[in-house]
Design an enzyme around this catalytic site. Sequence first.
Site, short mmCIF file in Angstrom:
data_model
loop_
_atom_site.label_atom_id
_atom_site.label_comp_id
_atom_site.label_asym_id
_atom_site.label_seq_id
_atom_site.Cartn_x
_atom_site.Cartn_y
_atom_site.Cartn_z
N LYS A 56 -51.92 55.11 62.24
CA LYS A 56 -51.06 55.14 63.43
C LYS A 56 -50.79 56.56 63.92
O LYS A 56 -50.50 56.78 65.08
CB LYS A 56 -49.73 54.43 63.15
CG LYS A 56 -49.86 52.91 63.04
CD LYS A 56 -49.44 52.24 64.29
CE LYS A 56 -49.50 50.72 64.31
NZ LYS A 56 -49.73 49.99 63.10
N SER A 308 -56.65 50.34 56.67
CA SER A 308 -55.87 50.99 57.73
C SER A 308 -54.59 51.68 57.28
O SER A 308 -54.05 52.50 58.03
CB SER A 308 -55.53 49.94 58.80
OG SER A 308 -54.95 48.81 58.20
#
Length: 323
Positions: A56, A308
């Site tokens: 992110k 991720s």
Amino acid sequence: MPTHPAPTLADIVRARQRIRGLAVETPLVSARRLGERAGVRLFLKAENLQRTGSFKLRGAANKLARLAASPERPRGVVAASSGNHGQAVAYAARAYGLPALVVVPEDAAPAKVAAARDFGAEVEACGRTSRERLARAAAVAEERGWAFVAPYDDVDVIAGQGTAGLEIVDQAQDVDVVLVPLGGGGLASGIATAVRARAPRARLVGVEPEGSNAHFVSRREGRRVELPRTDTIADGLRKLAPGEITHELLQRLLDDVVLVSDDEILEAMRLLALDTKLVAEPSGAVTVAAALKGRGVKANERVVCVVSGGNVDPAVMARAMAL
Ligand SMILES: *Cc1c(COP(=O)(O)O)cnc(C)c1O
């Protein structure tokens, strides 16, 4: 006809330049033993090793870099997030000298709240639903004249996430398929844009939890569908509907969307820890869970799984290891 703006390869190349120094280039780890279990040649894009513990930061860094350099530079930034997006915005805001407010749910995990605060952000608890948080964030943005930073439905955020796709193409040779987790769809939209342009032969497969399958259903129905509720251990992938920009992009760019169960996610977390020494959070392990079950991949293919993030609650990690 596309009705929403979309980032181009050139946008992603510029984002890579812009965020250099803030986000790191994460390794592509060869996972031989896990690959043997899955019957494929397996490589892991280790975004769990990214600063702040998830990819992110790429999108937040690109967005904030553009805001900070714009003539209408805002006096601060606001994000609504219980997790990785809030940490990423807090981290990037400090780097660009912008004050940040992160609006979190009243029942947010204390560790994640503490992380955003440690990066220097102001944290405010509001309600339990994302609708309440978004309304509060929008109100603060209005009152203070600060910029709202969306977690996925934003062209600059998507371009930032796409930098992981450029790295994959540079680091891996002759990729057959890239597996990407699907939350709102920003990560997959960015990676798919980069990989389609630079390695057009590779297939792109999105992975969702069975209990939060808005992209899967939307793809089947040919329109953006809103679920009544979600239920999954993968907290970063809970969303009622795909984004508007991301839905349009992913309808076009993804070859397939496959599903995994919570038990399969926990099993993948355990094998990632034991076989490859990587700590993944549930949202980060869905791609490996799919590959291990042969979903989205064919025998002996060269497979890249995007891992991720690694911000896992210790109790959840303990559950995975106790399997
Ligand atoms: C946010 C997040 C996702 C999903 O990304 P989207 O851009 O919302 O699809 C996946 N994994 C982790 C660890 C995340 O934090």
